[in-house]
Design an enzyme around this catalytic site. Structure first.
Site, PDB file in Angstrom:
ATOM      1  N   ASP A 212       0.722  -1.649  -0.146  1.00 26.70           N
ATOM      2  CA  ASP A 212       0.136   0.018   0.067  1.00 26.70           C
ATOM      3  C   ASP A 212       1.062   1.285  -0.362  1.00 26.70           C
ATOM      4  O   ASP A 212       0.027   2.268  -0.070  1.00 26.70           O
ATOM      5  CB  ASP A 212      -1.108  -0.124   0.679  1.00 26.70           C
ATOM      6  N   ASP A 362     -10.477  -4.098  12.834  1.00 26.05           N
ATOM      7  CA  ASP A 362     -10.846  -5.674  13.113  1.00 26.05           C
ATOM      8  C   ASP A 362     -11.373  -6.153  14.205  1.00 26.05           C
ATOM      9  O   ASP A 362     -12.845  -7.093  13.791  1.00 26.05           O
ATOM     10  CB  ASP A 362      -9.359  -6.562  13.671  1.00 26.05           C
TER      11      ASP A 362
END
Length: 874
Positions: A212, A362
């Site tokens: 990324d 998460d």
């Protein structure tokens, strides 16, 4: 009673009376009583305990009577804890825990009843204000305690589902994602190598590195990363933007890969080879959405390193992964933690992929999966080795992100009262416990300020604080410690929770408050890893005062408050009881505050690479000889081992070392001996550093060290909490922080011991000598005037000149003086030592020793000859 039952009773080991009563008598009574009506005895037991608890909570007692009750309760707590320490049966331990939980809740309710009815102080506005603030802090602590009791009601242990019981063509296809942004390529490489080595059918496993990092910003890094992926054999995947950070990176990959399951690894989380063999089998249950495993870090975090605990104190995340996650799992509320996990892609896409609304994407994703009724699995086996933040400021940044994210989930999702969520009551409690956890900041500061406000400004938030209050408070505090001790004793030592909270009090308090006000504030930040500290001095550069400036102010207040105690005792003797109680409170706070501040004093990193306490098979090769042993620890730059030997082996300074992993992976490295010392007649300890390491060797070493592991050594803890020792360890932290490091340098240089002939050439003369030790980089010569030849012995003025100039000298070497084959070398004098002085101060010494080195500038020409000479000389 039947004869078989009688026989069992005769041979059953003797147990304490408390054990028999709690484990056999009481549960058996309820089982027999409730069985005829077919109701769960747990519900009726809870109802019964509530009924009998009410009079225990509200019955008024005189001060001396409450004191006697307090002593009795504390004694019961100690008896139960000691009895539990003597048993190994998990069910028995759970009964002890449940009994102490009930006793703790009763004493907590009694203390709260007393506080609300007798100690609130609203006689002035200031007293009333701080009375309310302290009460809110206490209520928060009690709420947290009760929530934790629910979470840990039963600690669930799981065994893996055996994949071999299913045909291999039914095994799910797995994509392994390694998201990365700007981390060092070598860190990513180790994780990619570990992922490629995972034992799973090749046609059902693919490894993706999800880069990324922006090409325009990290162009050179991206090219190195691409080359690394080609060398390792994994697939590199990029995207056009950084939208939604890690979550967006994974969501983009979801749409571009074809696997049924996705295994996610942070780029510094190196997996074990059997990771999927232990986790993929759970997914044969169609309702399972994800399987989470523990995060474990092989390097010391700032608490372990800066407080110099030497691994004796459990690190911060062990409570979560060893107790809370297993308790959550019992309620089907285990959290997805973003790495070291496998998730079913189909179900993840049903909730829109990885959540992007919060910075703890998460846990938020797990929350939404549970809301759809899916199951989660927590499997407590350490199967990754990662890097913890290396310095205090990085740790603070990581904790701030978690605190903000959890508060965002609480604000956005409202897990307790949101009726749209398909969550059970225990699941709501578990998520509420997690999302409210980081609100500890301001309550912790209130506890530190309360006694100082009384001693400095006579602000009194508790009316009548003294022995009476202690008689109610101590059973509440100590019995809660006893109840938690049973489940926490291996993972969170007494008083360390307070250290963790003090360290982050200001930051956690601020970010959680702001997240409640505006959950859209804040952005995802990458935790810095793999930083090295080498400077050792107490200075602003090593003390992170900016992160703890608030704590410095609190500490100053506490010190001033303690300084005021003598004046109170002299001028206000009628307040002695309250003054002493507040003074003891301040002393306790000072111990905790000093330890918290020391965490911000960065200790230097002792080594260039972190050591792991791995026990690997090791073999040392020196030409035609070899010795076997086992490693004590290993790092990427060297290892320490115990060898099985006979006598004292004659080792050269450079050797070959073969290391073998738990499943047979192996690597052979060239190494230089740093330390060699005898342990006993049959064992030698050897410390070596690796030299001339190739990339292939480095990759193989990664596999042997991090991947080829049956069980990590931190899977079980050898140390058990001892509360008083834990407090003493914290109190002595200041002395440990400023102790000098002790490095074992062994007994000097390690070289092969020989007896060989030599001629030393210097300034047109030659001198006969004997070589007594030789290695790849240096040798030792001894010159003796008893040698009969026409050679000279060095005189005193020659010795002084050698010591000052350290000249280059020529050298002829052979096994003996009569040999026709001699090797020529250029060497440099390093030092000399007079072994036997002359008869007078002006005469030449009778025997001297010279230390010579083989200069680096001649290494290319001489290295091969030196190596051969080391081999043949004896």
């Amino acid at each position: 009673m039947s004869s078989s039952s009688s026989k069992f009773q005769r041979f059953r080991p003797q147990r304490p009376f408390a054990t028999d009563w709690l484990v056999d008598v009481l549960p058996g009574f309820f089982d027999r009583s409730l069985e005829p009506i077919g109701l769960s005895h747990l519900k009726w037991l809870v109802l019964f305990l509530l009924v009998i608890s009410i009079p225990l909570v509200i019955t008024p007692l005189k001060v001396w009577q409450q004191g006697v009750v307090a002593i009795l309760l504390l004694a019961i707590g100690q008896v139960v804890v000691r009895a539990e320490n003597r048993v190994s049966d998990k069910q028995i331990s759970e009964y002890y825990h449940l009994f102490l939980v009930w006793l703790s809740l009763v004493t907590t309710a009694r203390y709260l009843y007393y506080r609300l009815n007798y100690t609130l102080n609203f006689d002035t506005f200031i007293n009333g204000l701080f009375c309310v603030l302290l009460l809110i802090a206490e209520l928060y602590a009690i709420l947290t305690l009760v929530l934790a009791y629910v979470q840990t009601l039963h600690i669930q242990d799981r065994e893996p589902v055996d994949l071999s019981a299913y045909p291999q063509d039914q095994w799910p296809k797995v994509d392994i994602y390694i998201p990365t942004y700007n981390e060092d390529v070598e860190i990513v490489r180790k994780t990619a190598i570990g992922a490629m080595a995972i034992d799973y059918p090749e046609d059902k496993k693919k490894v993706y590195v999800l880069d990324d990092g922006r090409a325009e910003k990290y162009k050179a890094r991206r090219e190195r990363l691409r080359k690394m992926c080609e060398e390792v054999g994994c697939i590199m995947m990029t995207r056009d933007s950084n939208e939604h950070a890690k979550a967006g990176n994974i969501n983009t990959a979801f749409r571009r890969t074809k696997g049924d399951l996705v295994m996610i690894l942070d780029c510094d989380h190196i997996p074990l080879r059997d990771f999927l063999k232990h986790t993929a089998g759970f997914f044969f249950d169609e309702n399972v959405a994800f399987v989470q495993t523990p995060h474990w870090f092989f390097n010391p975090d700032p608490f372990e390193r800066n407080l110099r605990t030497d691994g004796r104190i459990p690190v911060g995340n062990e409570l979560f992964y060893k107790v809370l996650q297993k308790g959550n799992d019992f309620w089907n509320a285990a959290f997805f933690c973003g790495s070291a996990a496998v998730i079913r892609k189909e179900y993840a896409l049903q909730v829109g992929g990885i959540a992007t609304e919060t910075v703890t994407e998460d846990c938020h994703t797990a929350f939404r999966l549970h809301s759809l009724g899916y199951r989660s699995i927590y499997y407590d086996k350490i199967m990754i080795a990662g890097l913890a933040p290396e310095n205090f400021s990085s740790y603070v940044g990581q904790q701030v992100r978690w605190a903000r994210g959890m508060a965002q989930i609480l604000r956005i999702e409202n897990p307790v009262f949101n009726r749209k969520l398909n969550l059970t009551i225990p699941q709501r409690i578990c998520y509420f416990s997690a999302t409210s956890h980081f609100f500890y900041g301001y309550p912790r500061l209130i506890y530190a300020l309360a006694p100082t406000l009384f001693l400095l400004f006579r602000i009194n938030p508790i009316q009548g604080l003294g022995l009476e209050t202690l008689a109610y408070a101590l059973p509440h505090i100590l019995l809660s410690l006893n109840a938690n001790y049973i489940t926490y004793k291996h993972v969170r030592f007494s008083f360390w929770n307070e250290i963790f909270e003090f360290v982050m009090a200001f930051q956690a308090g601020y970010v959680t408050t702001m997240a409640l006000i505006n959950p859209n504030l804040g952005s995802f930040n990458v935790t810095d890893k793999d930083m090295t500290l080498v400077k050792r001095e107490f200075s602003l550069s090593n003390f992170d005062w900016q992160s703890v400036r608030g704590l410095l102010g609190i500490t100053a207040f506490v010190l001033l408050a303690l300084g005021s105690v003598p004046f109170w005792l002299i001028l206000r003797p009628e307040d002695t009881e309250a003054v002493l109680v507040n003074a003891l409170w301040c002393v306790f706070n000072m111990v905790l505050l000093m330890a918290a501040l020391l965490v911000a004093f960065e200790q230097p990193q002792e080594r260039t690479a972190h050591r792991l306490r791995r026990r690997l098979g090791a073999t040392v090769y020196s030409y035609d000889k070899s010795w076997s042993g086992v490693t004590l620890d290993v790092s990427e730059t060297g290892t320490r081992m115990i060898l099985e030997v006979e006598g004292q082996p004659n080792l050269p300074d450079e050797i070959e070392v073969e290391l073998v992993g738990d499943y047979g992976a192996r690597v052979i490295m060239e190494a230089q001996i740093v330390v060699a010392k005898s342990v006993n007649e049959h064992q030698m300890e050897l410390a070596v550093k690796f030299i001339n390491v190739t990339q292939a060797q480095r990759d193989n070493l990664t596999l042997v060290t991090y991947s080829d592991v049956k069980e990590w050594y931190s899977q079980t803890r050898e140390y058990v909490d001892k509360p008083l020792q834990s407090l003493g360890f914290l109190a002595t932290g200041l002395f440990r922080a400023f102790q000098e490091f002790k490095v074992d340098k062994g007994s000097g240089k390690v070289r092969k011991r020989v007896q060989a002939s030599a001629q030393l050439f210097w300034e047109g003369d030659f001198y006969l000598a004997t070589v007594t030790a030789i290695g790849a980089t240096s040798l030792r010569l001894e010159l003796d005037d008893s040698i009969t030849s026409n050679a000279k012995l060095l005189k005193s003025d020659n010795l002084k000149k050698m010591q000052q100039e350290k000249p280059l000298v020529g050298l002829l070497l052979s096994q003996d003086a009569m040999s026709q084959s001699r090797e020529r070398f250029l060497t440099q004098i390093l030092s000399l030592e007079i072994l036997v002085p002359g008869e007078s101060s002006t005469s030449s010494p009778k025997k001297i020793a010279l230390e010579l080195s083989f200069p680096d500038q001649f290494k290319d020409r001489q290295a091969a000859k030196i190596k051969e000479l080391v081999r043949v000389l004896h």
